[in-house]
Design an enzyme around this catalytic site. Structure first.
Site, short mmCIF file in Angstrom:
data_model
loop_
_atom_site.label_atom_id
_atom_site.label_comp_id
_atom_site.label_asym_id
_atom_site.label_seq_id
_atom_site.Cartn_x
_atom_site.Cartn_y
_atom_site.Cartn_z
CD GLU A 255 -2.74 -1.14 2.49
OE1 GLU A 255 -3.22 -0.06 2.85
OE2 GLU A 255 -2.91 -2.20 3.09
CB CYS A 294 -2.56 6.34 2.71
SG CYS A 294 -3.69 5.64 3.91
P1 NAP Z 1 8.83 4.74 3.83
O1 NAP Z 1 9.94 5.64 4.07
O2 NAP Z 1 8.72 4.10 2.51
O3 NAP Z 1 8.91 3.64 4.97
C1 NAP Z 1 7.93 2.65 5.08
C2 NAP Z 1 8.45 1.51 5.93
O4 NAP Z 1 9.49 0.84 5.25
C3 NAP Z 1 9.03 1.97 7.26
O5 NAP Z 1 8.68 1.04 8.25
C4 NAP Z 1 10.53 1.92 6.99
O6 NAP Z 1 11.28 1.74 8.14
C5 NAP Z 1 10.60 0.70 6.12
N1 NAP Z 1 11.83 0.61 5.35
C6 NAP Z 1 12.50 1.59 4.73
N2 NAP Z 1 13.57 1.07 4.12
C7 NAP Z 1 13.59 -0.24 4.38
C8 NAP Z 1 14.48 -1.30 4.04
N3 NAP Z 1 15.54 -1.10 3.29
N4 NAP Z 1 14.19 -2.54 4.50
C9 NAP Z 1 13.11 -2.76 5.26
N5 NAP Z 1 12.24 -1.79 5.60
C10 NAP Z 1 12.48 -0.54 5.17
O7 NAP Z 1 7.43 5.44 4.10
P2 NAP Z 1 7.03 6.37 5.32
O8 NAP Z 1 7.80 7.63 5.16
O9 NAP Z 1 7.07 5.65 6.61
O10 NAP Z 1 5.51 6.63 5.02
C11 NAP Z 1 5.08 7.62 4.14
C12 NAP Z 1 4.62 7.00 2.87
O11 NAP Z 1 3.67 6.00 3.17
C13 NAP Z 1 3.92 7.95 1.95
O12 NAP Z 1 4.51 7.86 0.69
C14 NAP Z 1 2.49 7.46 1.90
O13 NAP Z 1 1.88 7.58 0.67
C15 NAP Z 1 2.63 6.03 2.24
N6 NAP Z 1 1.43 5.50 2.84
C16 NAP Z 1 0.61 4.79 2.04
C17 NAP Z 1 -0.53 4.24 2.56
C18 NAP Z 1 -1.43 3.47 1.69
O14 NAP Z 1 -2.20 2.70 2.19
N7 NAP Z 1 -1.40 3.65 0.40
C19 NAP Z 1 -0.81 4.38 3.91
C20 NAP Z 1 0.05 5.13 4.70
C21 NAP Z 1 1.20 5.68 4.14
P3 NAP Z 1 12.16 2.94 8.73
O15 NAP Z 1 11.22 4.02 9.11
O16 NAP Z 1 12.84 2.32 9.90
O17 NAP Z 1 13.09 3.35 7.63
#
Ligand code: NAP
Length: 687
Positions: A255, A294
């Site tokens: 997502e 989101c």
């Molecule tokens: P993100 O930076 O992509 O991180 C998402 C998750 O992935 C975090 O738990 C992060 O952990 C983990 N992660 C990052 N790099 C990783 C790796 N190399 N290996 C394993 N895990 C890794 O996103 P975010 O900043 O938390 O959230 C914002 C984004 O979420 C926005 O783009 C938004 O659109 C999206 N979002 C989408 C929805 C939906 O349902 N469509 C819902 C909510 C949010 P760390 O924080 O420890 O790096």
């Protein structure tokens, strides 16, 4: 505060390697995370070997009960979660969706599972399929839990809800969970998770929590594992490229970025309720949680003529927004989760500004209440306007995950549909219109690209759920950019963690495998009438045959007079014959049902408490005056409901004198349990 992980059934504190997590309000360090020293292969294996079997030994209802116990436990402790959440920059109102919304989602999943799934370890799906002429070989789909682990990688914006909305369906399915919160809000998820462990509601090995980096966890995934990712497209693409994911065809649902649209109908001119509702919803969406949702409206698509008015009305509303420390009085919008996130949003706005003009707010300046603007991650709401959306690309693909939206005009319904679908699919889109033709055309035009289409007008204004509802996972999780065309709403979310398998064999073998009796399987004759036996005493396959009774012309006429149902096929021989289905007057289907009930019900007070309804009713052959009907009544399936009673599903088949089936249906009754059989009333003594 050093956050601990919970792995292999124990709390783990890393020796070193900590990363600091800053408060969104003032930049002070509020937590530290590190997973150094964790053996991720062993963590996953413990979940598979200890948690999986423990969960699979439970039924859907037992697992749902456990989730409900977790919900009750969290509900009593939520003040602590609220307090911690303020550090993420969110206001108390924002956190309602995260905390109360998360707990509500647990309750809702638990109750849905108890209502819609059997009290069994597997679920059947769809009807029994005959696979041979003689009926000795049949097939049916069953759903069984995967034997792997569900690895949940969550986004920062809803640390509580985001964790719980994935945990509930996986646990109810019978699959252990390893959950990894996003680092910027991990301290909230950690507090919630700690309470889940304390509740003692879930079996050992069924849950694990990783506070910090996932290390090499993804490299140890196998074919029975599931990754459920929420976050940005960039991260999801990186994770999907881990070789083990492709090699073992690991189920990977993502997502991610969603360029949700909201369309103002051509009829919704200024002064109409729909115009006001639209402006209110756009303003609410971009300011709630500072737009870090989101489901946030990123693209507001409006009739070209209405654009100046929308821009003005939206500006007026946004001018009332008070940005600042969520603990300060009067603040209506908090901060972004971190300075890094604010930098990211500013960079994305700069990209959008190559195709659109900023018409409200300044990304670099904002007045802040109760905090130091230089230290917290505060930002003004920002509205952009893109006058040529059909020629633009960034406004449809770049997600500024903050209080940001872009207005775009359209000249026709077809154009509005094209613009909305340029987002390449999203979680939710909305239409604000009171014009049936416009609303229909827009909804049908955009449906294929969206998980949820919300049509708002004055009739549903008060009760409509809005773009972002915490109960969305019970309805739909969404396709498009959200990561594939997987349907995730409600029990489908549970099935996502299960394998659908066609089981084929004899009717009896299928009955024993599924626990559901089906025609052709063994029938057992009990000594007593099944309506005289308690819920516990009944077993699937127990069968009762009634004596036969004749259906006379007088019965049909009496029934017609009594009910007023004088349909020609029952009353007029010549008219009935003109139908392709009848050779003359026929008995009412309802009369056949009533006679069937008369043949099998017990008049005396007994274990059957109520008739709960009929399902899958078919009148297969006509019943003519002079025909004799008899009934086969078989226990098909039992589902406990309350300590006092359970639901019994009966297969009812009505035959005629030639042993042809004339009617077939499932009857549902509520039957008392042995301990709660209704007491016989005291005899009334005359005198
Ligand atoms: P993100 O930076 O992509 O991180 C998402 C998750 O992935 C975090 O738990 C992060 O952990 C983990 N992660 C990052 N790099 C990783 C790796 N190399 N290996 C394993 N895990 C890794 O996103 P975010 O900043 O938390 O959230 C914002 C984004 O979420 C926005 O783009 C938004 O659109 C999206 N979002 C989408 C929805 C939906 O349902 N469509 C819902 C909510 C949010 P760390 O924080 O420890 O790096």
């Amino acid at each position: 505060m050093k956050l601990r992980s919970y792995v292999q059934g124990a709390w783990y504190e890393a020796p070193d390697g900590f990363v600091s997590v800053a408060s969104a309000i003032d930049g002070r360090s509020v937590a530290e995370v590190s997973t150094r020293g964790i053996d991720f292969a062993a963590v996953l294996e413990h979940a598979r070997k200890v948690g999986g079997p423990a969960l699979r030994a439970m039924t859907f209802h037992q697992r749902a009960e456990a989730i409900k116990r977790v919900a009750l436990y969290l509900n009593d402790r939520k003040e602590r979660f609220y307090e911690l959440s303020l550090e993420t920059g969110a206001t108390r109102k924002d956190n309602f969706v995260d905390i109360d919304g998360g707990i509500l989602t647990l309750f809702a999943f638990a109750s849905k599972a108890r209502r819609e799934l059997p009290n069994a370890r597997l679920a059947v799906e769809g009807a029994l399929e005959p696979l041979s002429k003689g009926g000795t070989f049949v097939g049916r789909h069953v759903m069984t839990p995967l034997h792997g682990v569900a690895l949940h990688v969550n986004a920062f914006n809803f640390p509580c809800w985001g964790m719980l909305e994935k945990l509930a369906p996986a646990i109810i399915a019978g699959v252990p969970v390893v959950t990894k919160p996003a680092t910027p809000s991990a301290y909230v998820a950690a507090a919630v998770f700690e309470a889940i462990v304390e509740s003692g509601a879930l079996p050992e090995g069924s849950i694990a929590f990783v506070a910090g980096s996932l290390g090499d966890a993804l490299e140890h995934l196998g074919s029975q594992d599931v990754v459920s990712f929420t976050g940005s497209i960039d991260t999801s693409l990186r994770l999907q490229q881990v070789p083990a994911i492709g090699q073992h065809a690991v189920r990977f649902i993502a997502e991610r970025d969603s360029l949700n649209a909201s369309i103002l109908g051509p009829d919704a001119v200024p002064g109409t309720p729909e115009f006001d509702l639209f402006v209110k919803e756009v303003a609410r969406e971009i300011t709630t949680k500072a737009g870090q949702r989101c489901t946030c409206i990123r693209r507001a698509i409006v009739p070209r003529g209405a654009l100046p008015e929308v821009q003005r009305a939206l500006g007026e509303r946004l001018a009332k927004v008070v940005v600042g420390n969520p603990r300060a009085d009067g603040v209506t919008m908090g901060a972004l989760v971190s300075l890094a996130q604010r930098d990211d949003v500013r960079a994305k706005i700069a990209e959008l500004a190559t195709e659109a003009e900023i018409v409200y707010g300044d990304p670099d300046r904002v007045e802040v209440v109760g905090a130091d603007a230089a230290r917290g991650a505060f930002m003004s709401p920002i509205v952009l306007r893109c006058d040529r959306p059909l020629e633009a690309s960034k406004v449809h693909s770049v997600e500024a995950f903050g209080p940001v939206t872009t207005l775009m005009p359209y000249d026709s319904i077809e154009q509005a549909v094209t613009i909305a679908n340029r987002g390449d699919g999203s979680l939710v889109a909305s239409i604000f219109s009171y014009d049936a033709a416009a609303a229909d055309a827009l909804a049908v035009g955009i449906a294929a690209y969206h998980g949820r289409v919300l049509i708002v007008d004055r009739d549903c204004a008060k009760e409509q759920a809005g773009h972002g509802t915490p109960l969305a996972p019970l309805i739909h999780g969404g396709p498009g950019r959200a990561g594939g065309s997987e349907e995730m709403g409600g029990v489908r979310g549970v099935f996502h963690y299960m394998q659908r398998t066609a089981i084929e064999g004899s009717p009896q073998r299928l009955a024993t495998v599924t626990g559901v009796w089906n025609p052709g399987a063994d029938e057992r004759r009990a000594s007593a009438h099944p309506f005289e036996r308690s819920f516990e005493e009944l077993t699937a396959g127990e069968t009762f045959y009634t004596p036969a009774r004749e259906v006379t012309l007088a019965d049909i006429e009496h029934f017609a007079e009594f009910t007023g149902d004088r349909f020609y096929a029952h009353m007029d021989d010549a008219a009935a014959k003109s139908s392709p289905f009848f050779d003359g007057r026929v008995a009412h289907g309802y009369l056949v049902l009533a006679f069937a009930a008369g043949l099998f019900v017990r008049n005396e007070l007994g274990p059957v408490l109520a008739n709960y309804g009929l399902e899958s009713l078919r009148f297969v052959k006509p019943v003519y005056p002079g025909d004799c009907v008899r009934v086969r009544l078989t226990v098909k399936e039992k589902t406990p409901r309350k300590p006092e009673y359970g639901e019994v599903r009966w297969s009812v088949t009505v035959f005629n004198q030639a042993d042809e089936v004339v009617a077939q249906y499932d009857l549902l009754t509520m039957n008392a349990t042995a301990e709660h059989l209704p007491a016989q009333p005291e005899p009334v003594v005359a005198g």
